[in-house]
Write an enzyme that holds these catalytic residues in place. Structure first.
Site, mmCIF file in Angstrom:
data_model
loop_
_atom_site.group_PDB
_atom_site.id
_atom_site.type_symbol
_atom_site.label_atom_id
_atom_site.label_comp_id
_atom_site.label_asym_id
_atom_site.label_seq_id
_atom_site.Cartn_x
_atom_site.Cartn_y
_atom_site.Cartn_z
ATOM 1 N N SER A 87 -2.105 -4.143 8.491
ATOM 2 C CA SER A 87 -2.760 -2.866 8.242
ATOM 3 C C SER A 87 -3.656 -2.517 9.432
ATOM 4 O O SER A 87 -3.151 -2.384 10.545
ATOM 5 C CB SER A 87 -3.548 -2.926 6.932
ATOM 6 N N ASP A 167 6.336 1.325 2.038
ATOM 7 C CA ASP A 167 4.944 1.522 2.433
ATOM 8 C C ASP A 167 4.730 2.996 2.756
ATOM 9 O O ASP A 167 5.301 3.519 3.704
ATOM 10 C CB ASP A 167 4.629 0.659 3.656
ATOM 11 N N HIS A 199 2.964 -1.738 1.061
ATOM 12 C CA HIS A 199 2.003 -2.098 2.096
ATOM 13 C C HIS A 199 1.719 -3.600 2.113
ATOM 14 O O HIS A 199 1.245 -4.126 3.110
ATOM 15 C CB HIS A 199 0.706 -1.317 1.882
#
Length: 228
Positions: A87, A167, A199
């Site tokens: 991320s 995602d 994600h």
């Protein structure tokens, strides 16, 4: 070096099936985590300091932390290190690739932002993206300042790129773009896509595959081969 996501977060003293420093250490590595500017637990001002400064103070903190390691533990070989992140941590891997290209033997970028402009128009997390960067793309000051895509010609570090196709927070096209930048420049790279993950990698067998690929990548670039 494990770089946490968020970016308003921290590895803290917790346990998880994902991004677990103890599991990394079980492979024979020193696992290093650094709470850079933007991390939680040090007051709201420290957390908010990453706002509109994604590639500034956090990268400086990571460099200072790595430089301090030999003084903390003389057995640590910072010249034989890889960096990993997901991320925002994945963004930082893409940023490190262009800003600190001699810092690591390899990188692992998971669900990382590669192009801030595309991210601004593609993410489902519009509030989050606009809060961190100063509004919609056309309202931002120095919008391109911290954009990894602008520095791809400096890239040279072998990189494992990972993403989930479902995602929508950071669309998987961000990782496809990063992988293309690596491949077209002849940089050693590998792409791992999970069609059924978002994600996070949440399914148990996918988690096993994730760890096997990451461990293989680390071993290839960090573990010294003894002559037979």
């Amino acid at each position: 070096l494990l770089v946490h996501g968020g970016p308003q977060g921290s590895f803290s003293n917790s346990w998880s099936y994902r991004w677990n420093p103890a599991v990394m250490a079980s492979q024979g590595y020193a696992a290093v985590t650094i709470d850079f500017h933007g991390s939680t637990g040090y007051g709201q001002a420290f957390t908010d300091s990453i706002n509109k400064d994604w590639g500034g103070k956090p990268l400086e903190d990571l460099k200072l932390g790595m430089a301090a390691l030999p003084g903390i533990d003389a057995s640590l070989d910072t010249a034989n290190a890889c960096a990993l992140g997901g991320s925002y941590g994945g963004y930082m891997m893409n940023w490190i690739a262009g800003q600190w290209p001699d810092g690591f033997k390899c990188l692992v970028t998971h669900a990382g932002v590669f192009d801030l402009r595309a991210m601004a128009f593609e993410t489902e997390e519009l509030w989050f993206d606009e809060w961190d960067h100063g509004g919609p793309w056309w309202q931002r000051q120095d919008a391109e300042k911290w954009n990894p895509v602008n520095h791809v010609t400096k890239w040279k570090t072998p990189t494992l790129v990972i993403h989930g196709e479902k995602d929508f927070r950071i669309p998987y096209s961000q990782s496809l773009a990063a992988f293309t930048a690596l491949q077209r420049q002849g940089i050693e790279s590998k792409l791992l896509i999970f069609p059924d993950e978002n994600h996070w990698v949440l399914k148990s067998q996918n988690g096993v595959q994730w760890h096997r690929n990451v461990f293989d990548w680390l071993a290839k670039h960090l573990k010294r081969r003894e002559a037979k």
